[in-house]
Design a protein around this motif. Structure first.
Motif, PDB file in Angstrom:
ATOM      1  N   LYS A  35       0.868  -1.178   0.000  1.00 48.60           N
ATOM      2  CA  LYS A  35       0.000   0.000   0.000  1.00 48.60           C
ATOM      3  C   LYS A  35       0.902   1.225   0.000  1.00 48.60           C
ATOM      4  O   LYS A  35       1.750   1.368   0.867  1.00 48.60           O
ATOM      5  CB  LYS A  35      -0.904   0.011   1.230  1.00 48.60           C
ATOM      6  N   ALA A  36       0.719   2.075  -0.970  1.00 46.98           N
ATOM      7  CA  ALA A  36       1.571   3.250  -1.083  1.00 46.98           C
ATOM      8  C   ALA A  36       0.712   4.490  -1.279  1.00 46.98           C
ATOM      9  O   ALA A  36      -0.364   4.428  -1.891  1.00 46.98           O
ATOM     10  CB  ALA A  36       2.539   3.102  -2.259  1.00 46.98           C
ATOM     11  N   SER A  37       1.184   5.613  -0.738  1.00 49.07           N
ATOM     12  CA  SER A  37       0.453   6.870  -0.905  1.00 49.07           C
ATOM     13  C   SER A  37       0.394   7.271  -2.373  1.00 49.07           C
ATOM     14  O   SER A  37      -0.547   7.932  -2.811  1.00 49.07           O
ATOM     15  CB  SER A  37       1.117   7.975  -0.083  1.00 49.07           C
ATOM     16  N   GLN A  38       1.396   6.857  -3.131  1.00 47.42           N
ATOM     17  CA  GLN A  38       1.428   7.109  -4.570  1.00 47.42           C
ATOM     18  C   GLN A  38       1.500   5.765  -5.301  1.00 47.42           C
ATOM     19  O   GLN A  38       2.464   5.020  -5.126  1.00 47.42           O
ATOM     20  CB  GLN A  38       2.641   7.958  -4.941  1.00 47.42           C
ATOM     21  N   PRO A  39       0.502   5.433  -6.120  1.00 43.70           N
ATOM     22  CA  PRO A  39       0.521   4.137  -6.828  1.00 43.70           C
ATOM     23  C   PRO A  39       1.787   3.914  -7.647  1.00 43.70           C
ATOM     24  O   PRO A  39       2.216   2.771  -7.819  1.00 43.70           O
ATOM     25  CB  PRO A  39      -0.721   4.225  -7.730  1.00 43.70           C
ATOM     26  N   ILE A  40       2.416   5.002  -8.122  1.00 45.67           N
ATOM     27  CA  ILE A  40       3.604   4.853  -8.954  1.00 45.67           C
ATOM     28  C   ILE A  40       4.740   4.170  -8.211  1.00 45.67           C
ATOM     29  O   ILE A  40       5.614   3.521  -8.803  1.00 45.67           O
ATOM     30  CB  ILE A  40       4.051   6.243  -9.473  1.00 45.67           C
ATOM     31  N   LEU A  41       4.735   4.262  -6.861  1.00 48.40           N
ATOM     32  CA  LEU A  41       5.803   3.656  -6.065  1.00 48.40           C
ATOM     33  C   LEU A  41       5.675   2.136  -5.990  1.00 48.40           C
ATOM     34  O   LEU A  41       6.574   1.461  -5.490  1.00 48.40           O
ATOM     35  CB  LEU A  41       5.810   4.246  -4.651  1.00 48.40           C
ATOM     36  N   ARG A  42       4.564   1.594  -6.487  1.00 51.57           N
ATOM     37  CA  ARG A  42       4.415   0.132  -6.547  1.00 51.57           C
ATOM     38  C   ARG A  42       4.974  -0.434  -7.845  1.00 51.57           C
ATOM     39  O   ARG A  42       4.852  -1.626  -8.109  1.00 51.57           O
ATOM     40  CB  ARG A  42       2.947  -0.251  -6.384  1.00 51.57           C
ATOM     41  N   GLY A  43       5.567   0.431  -8.651  1.00 52.29           N
ATOM     42  CA  GLY A  43       6.070  -0.004  -9.947  1.00 52.29           C
ATOM     43  C   GLY A  43       7.533  -0.408  -9.927  1.00 52.29           C
ATOM     44  O   GLY A  43       8.311   0.016  -9.064  1.00 52.29           O
ATOM     45  N   VAL A  44       7.907  -1.243 -10.899  1.00 51.91           N
ATOM     46  CA  VAL A  44       9.300  -1.590 -11.161  1.00 51.91           C
ATOM     47  C   VAL A  44       9.686  -0.926 -12.477  1.00 51.91           C
ATOM     48  O   VAL A  44       9.009  -1.093 -13.496  1.00 51.91           O
ATOM     49  CB  VAL A  44       9.508  -3.110 -11.249  1.00 51.91           C
ATOM     50  N   LEU A  45      10.767  -0.161 -12.435  1.00 58.59           N
ATOM     51  CA  LEU A  45      11.273   0.514 -13.621  1.00 58.59           C
ATOM     52  C   LEU A  45      12.252  -0.417 -14.331  1.00 58.59           C
ATOM     53  O   LEU A  45      13.231  -0.874 -13.734  1.00 58.59           O
ATOM     54  CB  LEU A  45      11.971   1.814 -13.218  1.00 58.59           C
TER      55      LEU A  45
END
Length: 399
Positions: A35-45
């Motif tokens: 669970k992250a305040s910003q969904p983008i932080l759940r991503g893998v670059l």
């Protein structure tokens, strides 16, 4: 090709070995927040260049970066949901994986399996911190052992951040690591190879992150690099980096004061006991069957033997006797069985040495030295010098 140039690409295409990609994705994804305040932080670059792939994750506290060999047809960058991608790649057949990005969708093909995933917006993805200067190296197997021994005693209550970390003291060639949750304390000393002889630092590292990193190290035998980013304004370090082979991670340090732990360690004991660990653990597990939750088990030490008991009239009682080498004043003491098993599991010798002062005071657990110390003029036994010590608070006995 630079990272800025990669960001301009509208399409990406590469082929990679399934096991390599699966291992890398799993390692990065395990540090991502569920669970992250910003969904983008759940991503893998995923960055594809002529040199292969680089996979990264960052939740603004912990960053991870790993390199993987790949056949890159079209370089570029894509951002995908980390845990979902990891689950998908892990379930694919053992065949080469081809991944294509057309600007909106990520296409995954492996044998007869085909997946189509939405790409996450990459523009707002945070910049990963730079890897700090390397402060020294440590054998990877020793690193994993040391962290596992200490992390078991760290607290898990985030309202007390100073107790959720592992304190690391660096003094030249010597490291001291300590963790406590107020009910037990684990301290380990170890030598390492510092980058410079006069290095000195005091850090408080998130225990959960450090333990996860230690468990997931590559088994290549390459030394673990420990890196520090020192903030001159505070006189301390604010970022820790750990690298091995093709994997690098950083974690932001805890800004809190760790309790002064050395005065808690007894210098002498009224009695010492040496017990074989394997049968002791078996006995604790059996006696714990009649205890409620993490209720206490009682241990009666006397010359020649140890009696372990637990339970009560409402549930049932259990008792076991074990051989025990014992010197000093007999005593009965009680412990939380879970904390006791954690301490015994962190001791990597066949036998454990218990040191006692009195039943209401903390006891120590040590790896057995070659010889037990002899009593001093006052009849007390000095605490043996060992690289690991586990201090355990007793549970109050009824009455």
């Amino acid at each position: 090709m630079t990272t800025d140039q990669l960001g301009d690409q509208q399409s990406v295409s590469f082929t990679v070995a399934k096991d390599d990609l699966s291992s890398a994705l799993a390692w990065v994804a395990r540090s991502l927040p569920s669970k992250a305040s910003q969904p983008i932080l759940r991503g893998v670059l995923i960055e594809a260049t002529d040199e292969g792939l680089q996979l990264s994750g960052f939740d603004r506290e912990v960053s991870t970066k790993v390199r993987v060999s790949a056949d890159v047809a079209e370089p570029g960058r894509i951002l995908v949901a980390g845990r979902l991608a990891s689950n998908i790649i892990g379930a694919l057949p053992d065949k080469p994986v081809r991944i294509d990005f057309d600007g909106t969708k990520v296409l995954v093909n492996c044998g007869s399996s085909h997946f189509e995933l939405p790409a996450m917006t990459i523009d707002d993805y945070p910049v990963l911190p730079e890897f700090p200067p390397v402060a020294g190296t440590l054998d990877p197997y020793l690193f994993s052992e040391v962290i596992s021994q200490v992390a078991v005693a760290a607290g898990r209550d985030d309202t007390l951040p100073m107790l959720t970390g592992i304190r690391m003291e660096i003094d030249g060639e010597h490291l001291v690591l300590a963790a406590t949750d107020r009910f037990r304390l684990a301290v380990r000393t170890v030598d390492w190879a510092p980058a410079r002889a006069d290095i000195s630092a005091e850090l408080l590292i998130p225990a959960r992150t450090l333990a996860d990193t230690a468990r997931s190290l590559d088994s290549t035998g390459e030394p673990v690099e420990i890196a520090l980013d020192t903030d001159p304004s505070s006189g301390g370090s604010r970022l820790l980096g750990i690298a091995t082979n093709d994997r690098r991670s950083t974690t932001r340090l805890i800004d809190a004061d760790f309790p002064k732990f050395r005065p808690l360690l007894p210098k002498q004991n009224t009695s010492l006991a040496s017990v074989e660990i394997a049968p002791l653990l078996d006995a604790i597990r059996r006696v714990s069957l009649v205890t409620e939750g993490n209720s206490q088990i009682r241990m009666a030490f006397e010359d020649g033997g140890l009696t372990i008991s637990g339970g009560g009239s409402d549930i049932g009682v259990a008792e076991e006797q074990l051989p025990c080498a014992f010197v000093g004043e007999p005593l009965v003491i009680a412990f939380n069985p879970g904390y006791l098993k954690d301490g015994l599991g962190a001791i990597h010798t066949d036998r454990v040495v218990f040191g006692f002062t009195q039943p209401s005071r903390p006891a120590i657990l040590l790896p057995e030295p070659e010889d037990l110390p002899q009593p001093g003029p006052d009849g007390a036994f000095p605490t043996p010098e060992t690289p690991f010590i586990y201090l355990l608070m007793p549970v109050r006995l009824p009455g």
